[in-house]
Design an enzyme around this catalytic site. Structure first.
Site, PDB file in Angstrom:
ATOM      1  N   CYS A  47      53.543 -28.614   0.655  1.00 31.50           N
ATOM      2  CA  CYS A  47      53.449 -27.894  -0.620  1.00 31.50           C
ATOM      3  C   CYS A  47      52.465 -26.721  -0.566  1.00 31.50           C
ATOM      4  O   CYS A  47      52.748 -25.647  -1.060  1.00 31.50           O
ATOM      5  CB  CYS A  47      53.050 -28.856  -1.724  1.00 31.50           C
ATOM      6  SG  CYS A  47      53.655 -30.540  -1.514  1.00 31.50           S
ATOM      7  N   ASP A  79      52.234 -35.667  -4.101  1.00 29.90           N
ATOM      8  CA  ASP A  79      52.947 -36.671  -4.890  1.00 29.90           C
ATOM      9  C   ASP A  79      54.120 -37.247  -4.115  1.00 29.90           C
ATOM     10  O   ASP A  79      54.411 -38.439  -4.172  1.00 29.90           O
ATOM     11  CB  ASP A  79      53.446 -36.062  -6.195  1.00 29.90           C
ATOM     12  CG  ASP A  79      52.299 -35.714  -7.098  1.00 29.90           C
ATOM     13  OD1 ASP A  79      51.565 -34.763  -6.776  1.00 29.90           O
ATOM     14  OD2 ASP A  79      52.119 -36.393  -8.110  1.00 29.90           O
ATOM     15  N   ASP A 121      51.582 -30.393  -7.485  1.00 32.32           N
ATOM     16  CA  ASP A 121      51.515 -30.689  -8.919  1.00 32.32           C
ATOM     17  C   ASP A 121      50.134 -30.577  -9.579  1.00 32.32           C
ATOM     18  O   ASP A 121      49.931 -29.809 -10.517  1.00 32.32           O
ATOM     19  CB  ASP A 121      52.030 -32.109  -9.176  1.00 32.32           C
ATOM     20  CG  ASP A 121      53.448 -32.316  -8.684  1.00 32.32           C
ATOM     21  OD1 ASP A 121      53.949 -31.469  -7.913  1.00 32.32           O
ATOM     22  OD2 ASP A 121      54.058 -33.335  -9.041  1.00 32.32           O
ATOM     23  N   CYS A 192      57.956 -28.533  -4.076  1.00 28.22           N
ATOM     24  CA  CYS A 192      59.296 -29.115  -4.181  1.00 28.22           C
ATOM     25  C   CYS A 192      60.200 -28.152  -4.958  1.00 28.22           C
ATOM     26  O   CYS A 192      59.784 -27.547  -5.945  1.00 28.22           O
ATOM     27  CB  CYS A 192      59.226 -30.466  -4.858  1.00 28.22           C
ATOM     28  SG  CYS A 192      58.296 -31.654  -3.859  1.00 28.22           S
ATOM     29  N   GLU A 441      53.549 -42.011 -10.784  1.00 29.23           N
ATOM     30  CA  GLU A 441      54.897 -41.548 -11.128  1.00 29.23           C
ATOM     31  C   GLU A 441      55.913 -42.557 -10.601  1.00 29.23           C
ATOM     32  O   GLU A 441      55.744 -43.100  -9.522  1.00 29.23           O
ATOM     33  CB  GLU A 441      55.154 -40.173 -10.513  1.00 29.23           C
ATOM     34  CG  GLU A 441      54.296 -39.093 -11.130  1.00 29.23           C
ATOM     35  CD  GLU A 441      54.564 -37.722 -10.526  1.00 29.23           C
ATOM     36  OE1 GLU A 441      55.314 -37.634  -9.543  1.00 29.23           O
ATOM     37  OE2 GLU A 441      54.013 -36.748 -11.048  1.00 29.23           O
ATOM     38  N   SER A 467      57.966 -38.289 -12.185  1.00 26.45           N
ATOM     39  CA  SER A 467      58.056 -37.046 -11.433  1.00 26.45           C
ATOM     40  C   SER A 467      58.942 -36.083 -12.206  1.00 26.45           C
ATOM     41  O   SER A 467      59.834 -36.493 -12.965  1.00 26.45           O
ATOM     42  CB  SER A 467      58.675 -37.329 -10.073  1.00 26.45           C
ATOM     43  OG  SER A 467      59.235 -36.162  -9.539  1.00 26.45           O
TER      44      SER A 467
END
Ligand code: FES
Length: 551
Positions: A47, A79, A121, A192, A441, A467
């Protein structure tokens, strides 16, 4: 002159000047502007993988504008890598640690301005929270999404891999196909690739007025012009400092409501509820969870983005990104275009028409979905509220028997084992901010439900969260949470649960007397936090209905 400039003046500051010489910085240049560059790079996730290079580009932009760049790093937690494991507890906790880190470094080295480079995130809200606390001129640069993968003639993302796990468990996908999909779904660095939490928050950053340059955050991480955007962010930070633009002057109620509308219009992640509430708290803005419902109800889906829509983040960028979304929202009077941004231009001045009305609606086009991308439900099961995402759900009403699981793992195992049936309401409790701790999540469970073909017939209720890649009728953020004695703790196997979107109701089909009798019984014993950092977090975190901020 700010304190940062005083650290090098006079004979007594010779030791400090020695350290500047050691870094090749002429102390005379510390007269300013001095710009802190907070990168959330870690080598543990794709990410944020481009951020070291982007930090150098930001530094080049700062240098070119006459400033002194000072880079530093924070932690970050993936995540996706931790989803469905105990490690996922670290995710929301990391938001506080990142915000604290930026606040701490900027307190130690009081900068004239800050550039925060964010991606995965939690890094996005964390940076905004830090800027709100510090209130020094700053901008936020999102490092950008991944490109999509290509599999069996269609664009795919990691969401497809999660759902493939359920299909595989149901015997509808071979080992070879699962392995083939897994290899191609994520072709390189970036967040993502759908309108999941990271990209949802990157959209929010622009509508909060802090994105720099406006619209560049959703540019793919590997895009050839990303470096130029980073240099622009460096220059803009210096410009913002010269103009004295402080984050709290931008982060007001108008900006937060604009951001909520943008999240709803893009079919964004329910995590935005948690994060925008936390940002409001840090900025001292009164914002109630019910405002998400009111704004969500009147805001149609104007960008067709996965998981609820058809397109990936790369397509959103190609279609015009946040400027196009702003134009579509302005046309319908759903945001306040007079809101200022860090660039000195208003939101309306930065809006631009879509380049692809299949992805973001064009002038006069019908919305992709008429309204209500997310809703806040209340009832005897969630007196303080709960959040449901509607952009990825087709049903507005579900009534069924509770299947109760203490913790995510037991629920995941039951779904994969075929022990959840059509009509069931899967209850996962003990996963709230304090109880988890860390409010995990539930993507592994929700994707397994969809993958087993139960997405249209099973609902899920949890004090954990979801999520952005989750779809189906899934109600999260149930507050108060079970571990703090919320009604979710008193649900029993087979109890009837009603989810009624039109009535905004989440109800347990037992009487008030029965619920009170159950509450008066012995309290459930929840597992102790798995380590000291989690214990500290559990002791200091507040309700999800107020953003799960720590005190
Ligand atoms: Fe980092 Fe998805 S796990 S953006």
């Amino acid at each position: 002159m700010s304190d940062v400039h005083n650290i090098v003046g006079g004979p007594e500051r010779a030791p400090a000047r020695s350290h500047l010489h050691a870094m090749g910085i002429d102390p005379a240049r510390m007269g300013g502007p001095v710009v802190g560059i907070a990168s959330t790079w870690t080598g543990t996730m794709p990410c944020n993988l481009t951020q070291r290079d982007l930090a150098r580009e930001v530094a080049a932009g700062v240098e070119a504008a006459g400033g002194v760049p000072l880079e530093f790093n924070t932690i970050a937690v993936s995540d996706n890598l931790t989803m469905g494991t105990p490690g996922m507890r670290a995710s929301l906790v990391s938001r506080e640690v990142i915000a604290d880190s930026i606040e701490l470094v900027a307190s130690a080295h009081p900068f004239d301005a800050l550039v925060c480079i964010v991606g995965c995130d939690k890094t996005v809200p964390a940076a905004i929270m830090a800027l709100a606390r510090l209130d020094i001129p700053g901008v936020v640069l999102a490092s950008g999404p991944k490109l999509g993968g290509r599999w069996h003639g269609r664009d795919v993302s990691v969401q497809d891999v999660w759902e493939a796990v359920g299909e595989h468990a149901a015997g509808r996908l071979s080992d070879e196909d699962l392995a083939g999909l897994e290899r191609v779904a994520c072709p390189g660095a970036g967040t993502c690739a759908g309108q999941f939490t990271a990209n949802t928050m990157a959209v929010a950053v622009d509508f909060l007025g802090l994105g720099a340059p406006f619209g560049a955050g959703l540019m793919p991480a590997v895009h050839g012009r990303k470096g130029a955007a980073a240099r622009g962010a460096g220059a803009l930070a210096i410009d913002a400092a010269a103009r004295g633009v402080r984050p709290r002057a931008l982060l007001d109620g108008r900006a937060l409501r604009n951001a909520i509308a943008a999240v709803a219009a893009s079919g964004g992640s329910t995590n935005a509820v948690l994060h925008l509430l936390a940002i409001a708290d840090e900025a001292g803005v009164a914002l109630d969870i019910d405002e998400f419902d009111a704004i969500g109800a009147r805001t149609p889906v104007l960008a067709s983005l996965k998981p609820g829509g058809a397109w990936l983040a790369q397509d959103f960028h190609r279609a015009g990104s946040t400027p196009a979304l702003a134009a579509a929202l302005l046309e319908r009077g759903l945001i306040d275009g007079d809101a200022p941004t860090v660039s000195g231009r208003t939101l309306a001045e930065l809006a631009a028409p879509t380049r692809d009305p299949q992805v973001v609606v064009g002038p006069g086009d019908a919305p992709f979905k008429p309204g209500g991308a997310l809703a806040v439900l209340r009832g005897n099961l969630a007196p303080e509220g709960s959040v449901v995402k509607l952009a990825g759900a087709e049903r507005a009403l579900h009534r069924g028997p509770a299947r109760v699981f203490d913790g995510e793992a037991a629920a995941h195992a039951a779904v994969l084992a075929g022990d959840v049936a059509e009509g069931d309401v899967v209850v996962i409790r003990g996963e709230g901010p304090a109880g988890g701790p860390g409010m995990r999540e539930m993507l592994a469970v929700t994707a397994a439900i969809v993958g087993r073909g139960l997405g249209a017939s099973v609902a899920l209720v949890t004090d954990g969260r979801f999520s952005g890649a989750t779809r189906g009728l899934m109600v999260g953020h149930v507050a108060p949470e079970a571990a703090l004695g919320g009604p979710l703790a008193h649900v029993r196997e087979g109890d009837e649960i009603l989810i009624d979107i039109a009535a905004r109701a989440l109800s347990l089909g037992v009487s008030d007397e029965e619920l009170a009798a159950r509450a008066a019984g012995p309290a459930a014993a929840w597992p102790a936090p798995p380590g000291r950092v989690f214990a500290k977090y559990a002791a200091s975190v507040g309700s999800a209905s107020r953003g799960a901020v720590t005190r």
